[in-house]
Structure formats: C-alpha cells, structure tokens
Motif scaffolding. Sequence first.
Motif, PDB file in Angstrom:
ATOM      1  N   ALA A 219       0.844  -1.200   0.000  1.00  0.00           N
ATOM      2  CA  ALA A 219       0.000   0.000   0.000  1.00  0.00           C
ATOM      3  C   ALA A 219       0.880   1.250   0.000  1.00  0.00           C
ATOM      4  N   PRO A 220       0.669   2.182  -0.956  1.00  0.00           N
ATOM      5  CA  PRO A 220       1.511   3.384  -1.001  1.00  0.00           C
ATOM      6  C   PRO A 220       1.312   4.301   0.196  1.00  0.00           C
ATOM      7  N   PHE A 221       0.214   4.092   0.906  1.00  0.00           N
ATOM      8  CA  PHE A 221      -0.070   4.898   2.091  1.00  0.00           C
ATOM      9  C   PHE A 221       0.227   4.118   3.367  1.00  0.00           C
ATOM     10  N   GLY A 222       0.899   2.966   3.215  1.00  0.00           N
ATOM     11  CA  GLY A 222       1.219   2.157   4.382  1.00  0.00           C
ATOM     12  C   GLY A 222      -0.036   1.655   5.078  1.00  0.00           C
ATOM     13  N   ALA A 223      -0.014   1.658   6.378  1.00  0.00           N
ATOM     14  CA  ALA A 223      -1.148   1.166   7.154  1.00  0.00           C
ATOM     15  C   ALA A 223      -2.179   2.256   7.429  1.00  0.00           C
ATOM     16  N   ARG A 224      -1.979   3.455   6.849  1.00  0.00           N
ATOM     17  CA  ARG A 224      -2.912   4.551   7.099  1.00  0.00           C
ATOM     18  C   ARG A 224      -4.109   4.436   6.163  1.00  0.00           C
ATOM     19  N   GLY A 225      -5.029   3.586   6.551  1.00  0.00           N
ATOM     20  CA  GLY A 225      -6.248   3.392   5.785  1.00  0.00           C
ATOM     21  C   GLY A 225      -7.434   3.299   6.719  1.00  0.00           C
ATOM     22  N   ALA A 226      -8.613   3.508   6.167  1.00  0.00           N
ATOM     23  CA  ALA A 226      -9.825   3.471   6.987  1.00  0.00           C
ATOM     24  C   ALA A 226     -10.970   2.889   6.185  1.00  0.00           C
ATOM     25  N   TYR A 227     -11.911   2.294   6.898  1.00  0.00           N
ATOM     26  CA  TYR A 227     -13.153   1.810   6.286  1.00  0.00           C
ATOM     27  C   TYR A 227     -14.309   2.248   7.167  1.00  0.00           C
ATOM     28  N   ARG A 228     -15.273   2.886   6.559  1.00  0.00           N
ATOM     29  CA  ARG A 228     -16.449   3.374   7.296  1.00  0.00           C
ATOM     30  C   ARG A 228     -17.710   2.841   6.625  1.00  0.00           C
ATOM     31  N   LYS A 229     -18.615   2.307   7.421  1.00  0.00           N
ATOM     32  CA  LYS A 229     -19.864   1.743   6.905  1.00  0.00           C
ATOM     33  C   LYS A 229     -21.045   2.416   7.585  1.00  0.00           C
ATOM     34  N   VAL A 230     -21.972   2.888   6.767  1.00  0.00           N
ATOM     35  CA  VAL A 230     -23.199   3.509   7.276  1.00  0.00           C
ATOM     36  C   VAL A 230     -24.359   2.592   6.913  1.00  0.00           C
ATOM     37  N   ARG A 231     -25.141   2.197   7.910  1.00  0.00           N
ATOM     38  CA  ARG A 231     -26.214   1.235   7.694  1.00  0.00           C
ATOM     39  C   ARG A 231     -27.385   1.534   8.600  1.00  0.00           C
ATOM     40  N   ASP A 232     -28.481   0.850   8.375  1.00  0.00           N
ATOM     41  CA  ASP A 232     -29.707   1.130   9.124  1.00  0.00           C
ATOM     42  C   ASP A 232     -29.671   0.607  10.545  1.00  0.00           C
ATOM     43  N   ARG A 233     -28.870  -0.408  10.804  1.00  0.00           N
ATOM     44  CA  ARG A 233     -28.725  -0.910  12.169  1.00  0.00           C
ATOM     45  C   ARG A 233     -27.281  -1.267  12.405  1.00  0.00           C
ATOM     46  N   ALA A 234     -26.919  -1.500  13.642  1.00  0.00           N
ATOM     47  CA  ALA A 234     -25.508  -1.577  14.022  1.00  0.00           C
ATOM     48  C   ALA A 234     -24.807  -2.842  13.562  1.00  0.00           C
ATOM     49  N   SER A 235     -25.535  -3.915  13.286  1.00  0.00           N
ATOM     50  CA  SER A 235     -24.879  -5.152  12.889  1.00  0.00           C
ATOM     51  C   SER A 235     -25.758  -5.933  11.927  1.00  0.00           C
ATOM     52  N   PHE A 236     -25.101  -6.849  11.192  1.00  0.00           N
ATOM     53  CA  PHE A 236     -25.772  -7.753  10.250  1.00  0.00           C
ATOM     54  C   PHE A 236     -26.706  -6.980   9.319  1.00  0.00           C
ATOM     55  N   ALA A 237     -26.191  -5.919   8.743  1.00  0.00           N
ATOM     56  CA  ALA A 237     -26.951  -5.117   7.787  1.00  0.00           C
ATOM     57  C   ALA A 237     -26.023  -4.714   6.651  1.00  0.00           C
ATOM     58  N   PHE A 238     -26.572  -4.624   5.453  1.00  0.00           N
ATOM     59  CA  PHE A 238     -25.788  -4.204   4.303  1.00  0.00           C
ATOM     60  C   PHE A 238     -25.693  -2.688   4.280  1.00  0.00           C
ATOM     61  N   ALA A 239     -24.678  -2.199   3.607  1.00  0.00           N
ATOM     62  CA  ALA A 239     -24.378  -0.768   3.650  1.00  0.00           C
ATOM     63  C   ALA A 239     -25.379   0.048   2.852  1.00  0.00           C
ATOM     64  N   LEU A 240     -25.813   1.153   3.453  1.00  0.00           N
ATOM     65  CA  LEU A 240     -26.417   2.215   2.662  1.00  0.00           C
ATOM     66  C   LEU A 240     -25.306   2.893   1.866  1.00  0.00           C
ATOM     67  N   VAL A 241     -24.222   3.160   2.557  1.00  0.00           N
ATOM     68  CA  VAL A 241     -23.004   3.728   1.969  1.00  0.00           C
ATOM     69  C   VAL A 241     -21.825   3.171   2.746  1.00  0.00           C
ATOM     70  N   SER A 242     -20.764   2.804   2.066  1.00  0.00           N
ATOM     71  CA  SER A 242     -19.518   2.487   2.746  1.00  0.00           C
ATOM     72  C   SER A 242     -18.376   3.153   1.992  1.00  0.00           C
ATOM     73  N   PHE A 243     -17.253   3.318   2.680  1.00  0.00           N
ATOM     74  CA  PHE A 243     -16.154   4.085   2.106  1.00  0.00           C
ATOM     75  C   PHE A 243     -14.832   3.560   2.628  1.00  0.00           C
ATOM     76  N   ALA A 244     -13.918   3.250   1.691  1.00  0.00           N
ATOM     77  CA  ALA A 244     -12.562   2.841   2.037  1.00  0.00           C
ATOM     78  C   ALA A 244     -11.601   3.886   1.499  1.00  0.00           C
ATOM     79  N   ALA A 245     -10.637   4.265   2.322  1.00  0.00           N
ATOM     80  CA  ALA A 245      -9.702   5.314   1.915  1.00  0.00           C
ATOM     81  C   ALA A 245      -8.321   5.066   2.489  1.00  0.00           C
ATOM     82  N   GLY A 246      -7.320   5.398   1.693  1.00  0.00           N
ATOM     83  CA  GLY A 246      -5.938   5.426   2.144  1.00  0.00           C
ATOM     84  C   GLY A 246      -5.281   6.674   1.602  1.00  0.00           C
ATOM     85  N   VAL A 247      -4.578   7.402   2.457  1.00  0.00           N
ATOM     86  CA  VAL A 247      -3.970   8.676   2.068  1.00  0.00           C
ATOM     87  C   VAL A 247      -2.590   8.790   2.700  1.00  0.00           C
ATOM     88  N   SER A 248      -1.633   9.312   1.937  1.00  0.00           N
ATOM     89  CA  SER A 248      -0.350   9.697   2.510  1.00  0.00           C
ATOM     90  C   SER A 248      -0.023  11.112   2.073  1.00  0.00           C
TER      91      SER A 248
END
Length: 328
Positions: A219-248
Amino acid sequence: MMPLSYARASCADEAARLTGADGHRLLGGGTNLVDLMRKGVERPSRLVDVTRLPDGIEPAPDGGLWIGAAARNSAVAAHPLVRTRYPMLSRAILSGASAQVRNMATVAGNLMQRTRCVYFNDVAGSRCNKRAPGSGCDAIGGFNRYHAVLGASDACVATHPSDMCVALAALDAQIHIAGAGGARVVPIADFHRLPGDRPEIETVLDPGEVITAITLPPAPFGARGAYRKVRDRASFAFALVSFAAGVSLREGRIAAVRLAFGGIAPKPWRAVRAEDRLRGAQPAPAAFAAALAAEFADAVPLPGNGFKIELAQRTAREVLSTLCGSER
C-alpha cells in the motif's frame, strides 16, 4: 427437492474442469449460494466443492500479500499481516455479516456473491433482469432505498453487497484466475461488470474458470487506511453507503490516495475522479468537497435513494479529514 450432483475438487485445474458446463456452480462456504438455492434463485445441476483450494495467507516477494481463494473471511480479518499492513481490509470484513458467517465464507465466494436486492430474491412475485433476463426491473419503480446511484442502467439498479470488495478496490487487489485457457490475473477494478443491458453477467469470469488467489500490492499509504460503513442498524446489515480510503501526505500535500465506495453502485466503486483531483492537493475541506462532488456529478438517484449522494460525500469528507489530520 432439487436434483443435483456433487463433486469435490482437489485442485484448481480439477475445479475448472468440473465446473465448465452450464448449471454447474462452485461451492465454498455456501453462505450466499445455499441461500439462493433455498429461494429458488439458483438451481444448479452440479455443485463443485472448492474448499480444498489454497487457503493460506502469506507475504508476497514484492512486499505485498497473497491470500488463497479458500481462505475464510474471519482468518483474513484476524491475520497479523492484514491487521498491520492493510487494516482497512480487516475492518471491512469485520463490519460485514456475523461472526458465524465470516467463519464459513471464503474470500473467493465474497468476490462472487450476488446482490441482496429484494426483487432479485423474490422468485414468485417480482421481475428481475438479473435473475430472468428480459423480464424487467421492478426495483426502478418500486422500493429502491438500497439501490445504486452510480453505474446502474435501465435494466438493473442493484448494488453489490460486499464490504470486503470495497477495501480490495481501494487496495488495488489482483484476482488470480485459472481455467482451461491457462492462468490470468485481473485487477479488481475490472473483475466486476456494470449491468448495461446484460445484468445477469456480473463478472469477467468465464465458464470453466475459478479464482485461485487474491494478491495485494504494498500500500503506497502504508497502514494509514480506513473503512467506514453507514447502515440502518448496528450489525448484520448491508451498507447504505460504505467508504474505504488510504492517504499519505508529503510536504503538506496529498502524495498518494486510494478511494472506493460501497452501497452506491452495482460493483465496488473506485473513485478515480476524486483521486485525480486530490492527488497533489492540500488536504483541506474545500478540496475534499470539490473532489467528491466531481465523483458524484453523474449520479442518477431513484425516488427512494437520493439521500445516498449527500450521505456518501459527507461520510467520505469526514474519513478523509480524520486520515489527513492524523498524518500531520
């Protein structure tokens, strides 16, 4: 009862040979396929068990990572090399399904899983071009809160359900494939197909081909990555929106950036437009907002899912601000 035959492949070549005919399906953990069989969506004539394919997780010679096709999702998420080098992948996997499902599901099966669109799963009462080509798409004029705003077509507006694949898209994963025509490697950005007028064809995998492994480059950004998931309930739900990002950052500017969205398109959506605008820019809220607005400039909302456009951009702005702030 559904009549079918069963075979267990001992290697990738045997799996490819056994699954070359129409109606033959590969069986890993079965967490998606068996559900679809119970609903009558899938009616295979043969199941080819591929759980004996490689399941290891090993460092690659280039400093990346090799993951066998039969590796369980839970094993990948917990592996020390994944947690230290690619934490966004671990977080993405752990945000999906349940512990029991992750213990069964394989990484190749995750790549191949099909949409959870309610109309796709409703054999008795709904039209679906992905399930029955040419029948129509009831989601377009129906309940479409969970459907696509980018990459859809008049034939299909379903979204790809995977969390893992969103992180793999941001990590530039390579999919290793074996078949009668030999071995090939496909970037994950090219592995899943947009629906166009053939939504029933979901990947570039040909009949008689099997996934053997996934490799991740350093990874060109090393271990500096994140994944965020937005869903209707806290567990066992598919994403309304999710986002993975790595930045250096380098000298106060964005040197490397990888962005991918889930829940908004028929495939894991690599945000190339936004990346191009951010590369070399100063990490400021205005720059994030402009880049993300460009990414969603072609979004086509349905009556029930227009909120996803703003939700996705807000989520991404917050994640990018946190990542860039933590590098200063």
